[in-house]
Design a protein around this motif. Structure first.
Motif, mmCIF file in Angstrom:
data_model
loop_
_atom_site.group_PDB
_atom_site.id
_atom_site.type_symbol
_atom_site.label_atom_id
_atom_site.label_comp_id
_atom_site.label_asym_id
_atom_site.label_seq_id
_atom_site.Cartn_x
_atom_site.Cartn_y
_atom_site.Cartn_z
ATOM 1 N N ASN A 57 0.693 -0.996 0.045
ATOM 2 C CA ASN A 57 -0.016 -0.045 -0.163
ATOM 3 C C ASN A 57 0.830 1.312 0.115
ATOM 4 O O ASN A 57 0.320 2.348 -0.558
ATOM 5 N N ALA A 58 2.196 1.205 0.293
ATOM 6 C CA ALA A 58 2.988 2.412 0.605
ATOM 7 C C ALA A 58 3.335 2.742 -0.959
ATOM 8 O O ALA A 58 4.077 3.918 -1.118
ATOM 9 N N PHE A 59 3.082 2.152 -2.011
ATOM 10 C CA PHE A 59 3.208 2.637 -3.286
ATOM 11 C C PHE A 59 2.461 3.473 -3.626
ATOM 12 O O PHE A 59 3.187 4.514 -4.527
ATOM 13 N N ALA A 60 1.245 4.092 -2.887
ATOM 14 C CA ALA A 60 0.675 5.335 -3.035
ATOM 15 C C ALA A 60 1.508 6.354 -2.829
ATOM 16 O O ALA A 60 1.023 7.407 -3.022
ATOM 17 N N TRP A 61 2.773 6.206 -1.984
ATOM 18 C CA TRP A 61 3.537 7.594 -1.540
ATOM 19 C C TRP A 61 4.535 7.517 -2.613
ATOM 20 O O TRP A 61 5.538 8.241 -2.321
ATOM 21 N N ALA A 62 4.711 6.813 -3.643
ATOM 22 C CA ALA A 62 5.948 6.573 -4.558
ATOM 23 C C ALA A 62 6.129 7.940 -5.232
ATOM 24 O O ALA A 62 7.422 8.641 -5.116
ATOM 25 N N GLU A 63 4.988 8.690 -5.770
ATOM 26 C CA GLU A 63 5.397 9.863 -6.514
ATOM 27 C C GLU A 63 5.787 10.966 -5.550
ATOM 28 O O GLU A 63 6.993 11.733 -5.834
ATOM 29 N N PRO A 64 5.028 11.071 -4.472
ATOM 30 C CA PRO A 64 5.572 12.402 -3.492
ATOM 31 C C PRO A 64 6.992 12.072 -2.841
ATOM 32 O O PRO A 64 7.644 13.015 -2.536
ATOM 33 N N VAL A 65 7.352 10.769 -2.456
ATOM 34 C CA VAL A 65 8.699 10.449 -2.282
ATOM 35 C C VAL A 65 9.666 10.932 -3.285
ATOM 36 O O VAL A 65 10.511 11.523 -3.153
ATOM 37 N N ARG A 66 9.210 10.349 -4.508
ATOM 38 C CA ARG A 66 10.352 10.637 -5.614
ATOM 39 C C ARG A 66 10.408 12.338 -5.980
ATOM 40 O O ARG A 66 11.453 12.787 -6.073
ATOM 41 N N VAL A 67 9.315 12.855 -5.728
ATOM 42 C CA VAL A 67 9.345 14.543 -6.179
ATOM 43 C C VAL A 67 9.799 15.100 -4.893
ATOM 44 O O VAL A 67 10.470 16.163 -5.072
ATOM 45 N N HIS A 68 9.020 15.002 -3.817
ATOM 46 C CA HIS A 68 9.286 15.995 -2.634
ATOM 47 C C HIS A 68 10.072 15.277 -1.529
ATOM 48 O O HIS A 68 10.066 16.001 -0.486
ATOM 49 N N ARG A 69 10.242 14.098 -1.371
ATOM 50 C CA ARG A 69 10.710 13.554 -0.487
ATOM 51 C C ARG A 69 9.921 13.613 0.743
ATOM 52 O O ARG A 69 10.276 13.582 1.885
ATOM 53 N N THR A 70 8.740 13.158 0.475
ATOM 54 C CA THR A 70 7.603 13.534 1.507
ATOM 55 C C THR A 70 6.664 12.561 1.593
ATOM 56 O O THR A 70 6.302 11.971 0.599
ATOM 57 N N VAL A 71 6.023 12.032 2.746
ATOM 58 C CA VAL A 71 4.887 11.023 2.772
ATOM 59 C C VAL A 71 3.922 11.933 3.670
ATOM 60 O O VAL A 71 4.216 12.419 4.765
ATOM 61 N N ALA A 72 2.543 11.884 3.367
ATOM 62 C CA ALA A 72 1.624 12.506 3.788
ATOM 63 C C ALA A 72 0.532 11.342 4.272
ATOM 64 O O ALA A 72 0.153 10.719 3.387
ATOM 65 N N ALA A 73 -0.041 11.102 5.485
ATOM 66 C CA ALA A 73 -0.645 10.081 5.942
ATOM 67 C C ALA A 73 -1.298 10.575 7.145
ATOM 68 O O ALA A 73 -0.673 11.200 7.980
ATOM 69 N N PRO A 74 -2.569 9.990 7.667
ATOM 70 C CA PRO A 74 -3.062 10.109 8.742
ATOM 71 C C PRO A 74 -2.458 9.154 9.931
ATOM 72 O O PRO A 74 -1.990 7.932 9.438
ATOM 73 N N PHE A 75 -2.922 9.228 11.113
ATOM 74 C CA PHE A 75 -2.645 8.434 12.312
ATOM 75 C C PHE A 75 -1.183 8.017 12.245
ATOM 76 O O PHE A 75 -0.889 6.620 12.188
ATOM 77 N N GLY A 76 -0.433 8.975 12.049
ATOM 78 C CA GLY A 76 1.235 8.577 11.859
ATOM 79 C C GLY A 76 1.853 7.769 13.003
ATOM 80 O O GLY A 76 2.673 6.913 12.658
ATOM 81 N N ASP A 77 1.155 7.498 14.276
ATOM 82 C CA ASP A 77 1.816 6.740 15.208
ATOM 83 C C ASP A 77 1.124 5.614 15.563
ATOM 84 O O ASP A 77 1.294 5.095 16.524
ATOM 85 N N ILE A 78 -0.071 5.081 14.783
ATOM 86 C CA ILE A 78 -0.887 4.072 15.126
ATOM 87 C C ILE A 78 -0.201 2.744 14.357
ATOM 88 O O ILE A 78 -0.273 2.854 12.925
ATOM 89 N N GLY A 79 0.160 1.759 14.962
ATOM 90 C CA GLY A 79 0.830 0.616 14.253
ATOM 91 C C GLY A 79 -0.026 -0.493 13.832
ATOM 92 O O GLY A 79 -1.296 -0.815 14.704
ATOM 93 N N LEU A 80 0.256 -1.048 12.814
ATOM 94 C CA LEU A 80 -0.660 -2.266 11.970
ATOM 95 C C LEU A 80 0.472 -2.952 11.554
ATOM 96 O O LEU A 80 1.314 -2.688 11.018
#
Length: 281
Positions: free
Chosen positions: A140-163
């Motif tokens: 599911n982290a592939f959804a972050w691929a473009e913002p990581v490539r372009v901005h070296r950034t990941v945006a997501a909710p609930f940053g400290d809740i683990g699964l």
């Protein structure tokens, strides 16, 4: 012969590769598959899970079937019709890729009820069956691929809740065992990774994999909801956000089933990130 549906997806592609490497005769099927999508020894064949008759020539001569629950697509087709076609083609064994939500969110139409109805059809089909219930995928982290490539950034909710997300390659490896070996008939395997990870931690792992820091930006629930509504139906969005932000104890739990089946621990997210680093560079 083994037929793999969803053969161009994250799990199906890995499963086709595993089976081909073991010398199995494999037919890989999806809506738009071609020979370039599969190893040379594998037969690609187009089909549509919303059209049972399109599967009839694909299944001819098959002994086993890997069946994805198909998301919204398969829900447009009676799964019993599809399984009847499989039986008439001579299939004796089916391994269903279902969803953890059948047990953890049974009241949810999008995550529990529809997948549960498909499970019921498989159990009542008369075929030898195995059901796989994974939680969230590492991929599911592939959804972050473009913002990581372009901005070296990941945006997501609930940053400290683990699964305890799971590697699709581990799901495929378990499916390969269940398709080829005895001892899995009538079994439900719950599939997770080795430990819970948080969105913030997964972003850091991607940064280590690419050798550059990745900044994590925590979204509000509403910001994430607006983004997700662009490509997901509202009921799916609401349940997904509930799982990410308010997981049940069962959704947080690490299952032993990958290790029981494979004889090794499931792969951690860090390893998945290293293996797929090119997508984020």
């Amino acid at each position: 012969m083994i037929v793999v549906t969803g053969a161009t997806g994250n799990v199906g592609r890995e499963l086709v590769r595993f089976l081909a490497a073991e010398g199995e005769r494999v037919t890989a099927t999806s809506r738009n598959i071609s020979q370039t999508d599969v190893p040379d020894a594998v037969r690609p064949s187009r089909s549509d899970l919303t059209d049972a008759e399109s599967l009839r020539p694909v299944l001819d001569g098959a002994e086993a079937l890997f069946l994805q629950n198909g998301g919204a697509g398969l829900h447009l087709l009676s799964p019993r019709d599809l399984l009847d076609v499989a039986k008439s083609a001579g299939v004796g064994r089916v391994v269903l890729l279902s969803s953890q939500g059948v047990s953890t969110r049974p009241e949810s139409e999008s995550h529990g009820r529809l997948a549960g109805a498909i499970e019921d059809a498989v159990r009542e089909s008369g075929l030898r069956w195995t059901i796989l219930r994974p939680g969230g995928f590492h991929s599911n982290a592939f959804a972050w691929a473009e913002p990581v490539r372009v901005h070296r950034t990941v945006a997501a909710p609930f940053g400290d809740i683990g699964l305890p997300t799971v590697d699709p390659a581990d799901i495929a490896a378990v499916a390969a065992v269940a398709l080829r070996e005895e001892g899995h008939h009538g079994r439900i395997h719950e599939l997770t990774g080795p430990a819970p990870t948080t969105p913030r931690g997964r972003a850091e792992a991607i940064g280590r994999a690419i050798g550059e820091p990745v900044r994590f930006v925590e979204q509000t629930r509403e910001e994430a909801r607006a983004q997700m509504l662009a490509f997901m139906p509202e009921p799916v969005v609401e349940t997904t956000l509930s799982i990410l932000g308010e997981p049940t104890p069962a959704e947080r739990l690490v299952s032993p089933d990958v290790e029981r089946v494979l004889g090794r621990a499931p792969r951690p997210f860090e390893e998945w990130a290293r293996r797929n680093a090119a997508a984020f560079r």
